[in-house]
Write an enzyme that holds these catalytic residues in place. Structure first.
Site, PDB file in Angstrom:
ATOM      1  N   GLU A 116       0.838  -1.196   0.000  1.00 41.82           N
ATOM      2  CA  GLU A 116       0.000   0.000   0.000  1.00 41.82           C
ATOM      3  C   GLU A 116       0.870   1.242   0.000  1.00 41.82           C
ATOM      4  O   GLU A 116       2.109   1.162   0.109  1.00 41.82           O
ATOM      5  CB  GLU A 116      -0.927  -0.012   1.222  1.00 41.82           C
ATOM      6  CG  GLU A 116      -0.204   0.021   2.556  1.00 41.82           C
ATOM      7  CD  GLU A 116      -1.129  -0.285   3.740  1.00 41.82           C
ATOM      8  OE1 GLU A 116      -2.094  -1.044   3.561  1.00 41.82           O
ATOM      9  OE2 GLU A 116      -0.865   0.229   4.834  1.00 41.82           O
ATOM     10  N   HIS A 173       4.046  -1.103  10.443  1.00 42.31           N
ATOM     11  CA  HIS A 173       3.577   0.271  10.253  1.00 42.31           C
ATOM     12  C   HIS A 173       2.322   0.528  11.074  1.00 42.31           C
ATOM     13  O   HIS A 173       1.631  -0.407  11.498  1.00 42.31           O
ATOM     14  CB  HIS A 173       3.285   0.534   8.777  1.00 42.31           C
ATOM     15  CG  HIS A 173       2.154  -0.297   8.236  1.00 42.31           C
ATOM     16  ND1 HIS A 173       2.330  -1.596   7.822  1.00 42.31           N
ATOM     17  CD2 HIS A 173       0.830  -0.037   8.062  1.00 42.31           C
ATOM     18  CE1 HIS A 173       1.176  -2.090   7.404  1.00 42.31           C
ATOM     19  NE2 HIS A 173       0.236  -1.164   7.548  1.00 42.31           N
ATOM     20  N   ARG A 193      -1.985  -8.003  13.226  1.00 45.37           N
ATOM     21  CA  ARG A 193      -1.720  -7.049  14.312  1.00 45.37           C
ATOM     22  C   ARG A 193      -0.562  -7.538  15.168  1.00 45.37           C
ATOM     23  O   ARG A 193      -0.546  -8.682  15.619  1.00 45.37           O
ATOM     24  CB  ARG A 193      -2.963  -6.874  15.194  1.00 45.37           C
ATOM     25  CG  ARG A 193      -4.041  -6.035  14.584  1.00 45.37           C
ATOM     26  CD  ARG A 193      -5.089  -5.622  15.623  1.00 45.37           C
ATOM     27  NE  ARG A 193      -6.345  -5.341  14.929  1.00 45.37           N
ATOM     28  CZ  ARG A 193      -7.382  -6.154  14.901  1.00 45.37           C
ATOM     29  NH1 ARG A 193      -7.353  -7.293  15.567  1.00 45.37           N
ATOM     30  NH2 ARG A 193      -8.464  -5.828  14.228  1.00 45.37           N
TER      31      ARG A 193
END
Length: 316
Positions: A116, A173, A193
């Site tokens: 992304e 991130h 996560r």
């Protein structure tokens, strides 16, 4: 040849870290005061945009892709390959990492991986993101995670409006509180996560972590992906090309008066993040305003943007 832009109705996602800025900034009708994500251009099964105009009105983007692949230049991907979001982080997002295509396909029921990139539309004074980590080896990464030494592990980066970050799969991130971001990504909803600040939901439950998978996919040591924006100054505006990767190419268009452009790709995604104006092609004029999301289909050809507009555009 299709010469009508395909305008899309977004889908909204409530998040523990969301707020109301998507309503106040873009005039969206949001579901609650904890709205964190606008999926502006999405054919992902977890949230699909809907066509607003023309002969395909009320079709989901996924249906349009399946029934009218000619609009997308008969692109060879099985499913629509990209997803455009606007994210508002009222609070810190969880620290996370995404798998690449190979790992996701093997471990997430054939899902895509997730690379992304972020364009910082706005942020509060002093806002930060987490981008990367300090571990030089896998045992060091595991040890820092197991001991919960997050301040030693995570790399914090101050941000300002107009910043751009390329976040390939394998990058640890997180968006920090007080950030508003346009995200262009592979069409995937797979997130591992690593850390969630020990937060609990309304029922007192902590959100699930995915430590083993996160360790599997994290790039060690962290390697910032190089990119060099190309800036094309024109009389009526500026075209900035941020990245060209195997998954997407991403541009910013700053229209001061008018920009003459051409849609020569299989299809082109556009999200208007500020201002208003119009898109003109031939004898047709289409109004544009902040918060609009649209696709220019295959064969669209030359067009002109007029007004005062900032938009992020992308194509596979």
């Amino acid at each position: 040849m299709e010469t009508t832009p395909i305008f899309l109705k977004p889908v909204f996602k409530e998040r523990i870290w969301g707020g109301t800025l998507l309503q106040t900034r873009f005039n969206y009708e949001i579901p609650s005061d904890r709205t964190g994500e606008c999926w502006g251009i999405s054919a992902h099964p977890h949230g699909q945009s809907t066509v607003l105009n023309g002969p395909y009105a009320n079709l989901s983007l996924g249906e349009l892709w399946e029934r009218h692949r000619e609009l997308f230049g008969h692109h060879p991907a099985d499913t629509f390959p990209l997803l455009t979001k606007i994210l508002h982080a009222e609070a810190d997002l969880s620290v996370q990492v995404h798998p690449d295509d190979r790992y996701a396909h093997a471990n997430e029921n054939g899902e895509r991986g997730k690379s992304e990139c972020w364009y910082l539309i706005d942020c509060e004074e002093g806002a930060e993101i987490i981008f990367g980590h300090t571990a030089q080896t896998k045992p060091e990464l595991v040890g820092l995670i197991e001991r919960g030494e997050w301040d030693q592990l995570l790399t914090r980066v101050p941000v300002k409006p107009g910043d751009f970050f390329y976040v390939p799969s394998g990058t640890i991130h997180a968006l920090g509180a007080g950030t508003l971001v346009l995200e262009t990504q592979q069409s995937s909803d797979t997130t591992y996560r690593v850390y969630d600040y020990d937060r609990t939901d309304d029922q007192g439950n902590k959100r699930k972590l995915h430590i083993d998978k996160a360790i599997d996919v994290t790039t060690i040591p962290h390697q910032p992906a190089p990119f060099a924006p190309l800036v094309d100054e024109q009389a009526g505006g500026t075209v900035t090309t941020y990245v060209r990767t195997e998954y997407f190419t991403v541009y910013k268009w700053d229209v001061r008066e008018s920009l003459e452009l051409i849609q020569s790709h299989p299809f082109l995604l556009i999200s208007v993040i500020d201002g208003e104006g119009s898109l003109k092609t031939g004898s047709d004029t289409h109004a544009l305003k902040r918060g609009d999301h649209l696709i220019l289909p295959h064969g669209f050809g030359s067009f002109t943007l007029e007004g005062s507009i900032t938009a992020i555009a992308s194509h596979p």
